[in-house]
Design a protein around this motif. Structure first.
Motif, mmCIF file in Angstrom:
data_model
loop_
_atom_site.group_PDB
_atom_site.id
_atom_site.type_symbol
_atom_site.label_atom_id
_atom_site.label_comp_id
_atom_site.label_asym_id
_atom_site.label_seq_id
_atom_site.Cartn_x
_atom_site.Cartn_y
_atom_site.Cartn_z
ATOM 1 N N ARG A 79 22.739 42.388 31.988
ATOM 2 C CA ARG A 79 22.949 42.692 30.566
ATOM 3 C C ARG A 79 23.759 43.980 30.395
ATOM 4 O O ARG A 79 24.667 44.041 29.579
ATOM 5 N N LEU A 80 23.421 45.015 31.134
ATOM 6 C CA LEU A 80 24.088 46.298 30.976
ATOM 7 C C LEU A 80 25.526 46.289 31.500
ATOM 8 O O LEU A 80 26.383 47.002 30.971
ATOM 9 N N CYS A 81 25.787 45.510 32.514
ATOM 10 C CA CYS A 81 27.137 45.439 33.068
ATOM 11 C C CYS A 81 28.012 44.447 32.331
ATOM 12 O O CYS A 81 29.203 44.356 32.602
ATOM 13 N N GLY A 82 27.437 43.693 31.434
ATOM 14 C CA GLY A 82 28.206 42.721 30.680
ATOM 15 C C GLY A 82 28.720 41.579 31.536
ATOM 16 O O GLY A 82 29.743 40.991 31.249
ATOM 17 N N ALA A 83 28.001 41.273 32.607
ATOM 18 C CA ALA A 83 28.403 40.193 33.500
ATOM 19 C C ALA A 83 28.147 38.859 32.815
ATOM 20 O O ALA A 83 27.065 38.615 32.296
ATOM 21 N N HIS A 84 29.161 38.009 32.793
ATOM 22 C CA HIS A 84 29.048 36.688 32.184
ATOM 23 C C HIS A 84 29.479 35.643 33.170
ATOM 24 O O HIS A 84 30.173 35.916 34.142
#
Length: 88
Positions: A79-84
């Motif tokens: 969530r914090l790294c914005g990994a999608h």
């Protein structure tokens, strides 16, 4: 961005912490005073003592604790790294 597989990370953390609890408790039972802090886990893990049955109880609690902690860490990291996208 690298995405952590939450299930795999949680399972790995659970296994590693379970084995750590098992081996440290067994060393204490066998008379090694290197891990004297293990008595503190009695306040955290219900039913745990530095004994042979306590080694099994600590292993189970360690697995559950590591599993939950690992899942929270991996989820929060993603969530914090914005990994999608799909996990690796």
């Amino acid at each position: 961005m690298i995405r952590l597989n939450v299930k795999a990370f949680a399972l790995t953390c659970g296994i590693l912490w379970a084995l750590t609890m098992l081996f440290m408790t067994v060393f204490m039972v066998l008379g090694n005073d290197l891990f004297t802090f293990m008595d503190n886990f009695q306040a955290i893990y219900y039913g745990y003592t530095v004994s042979w049955p306590g080694a099994i109880i600590g292993t189970v609690w360690g697995f559950v604790d590591g599993l939950i902690g690992g899942a929270i860490f991996a989820w929060l990291y993603n969530r914090l790294c914005g990994a999608h996208g799909a996990p690796n």
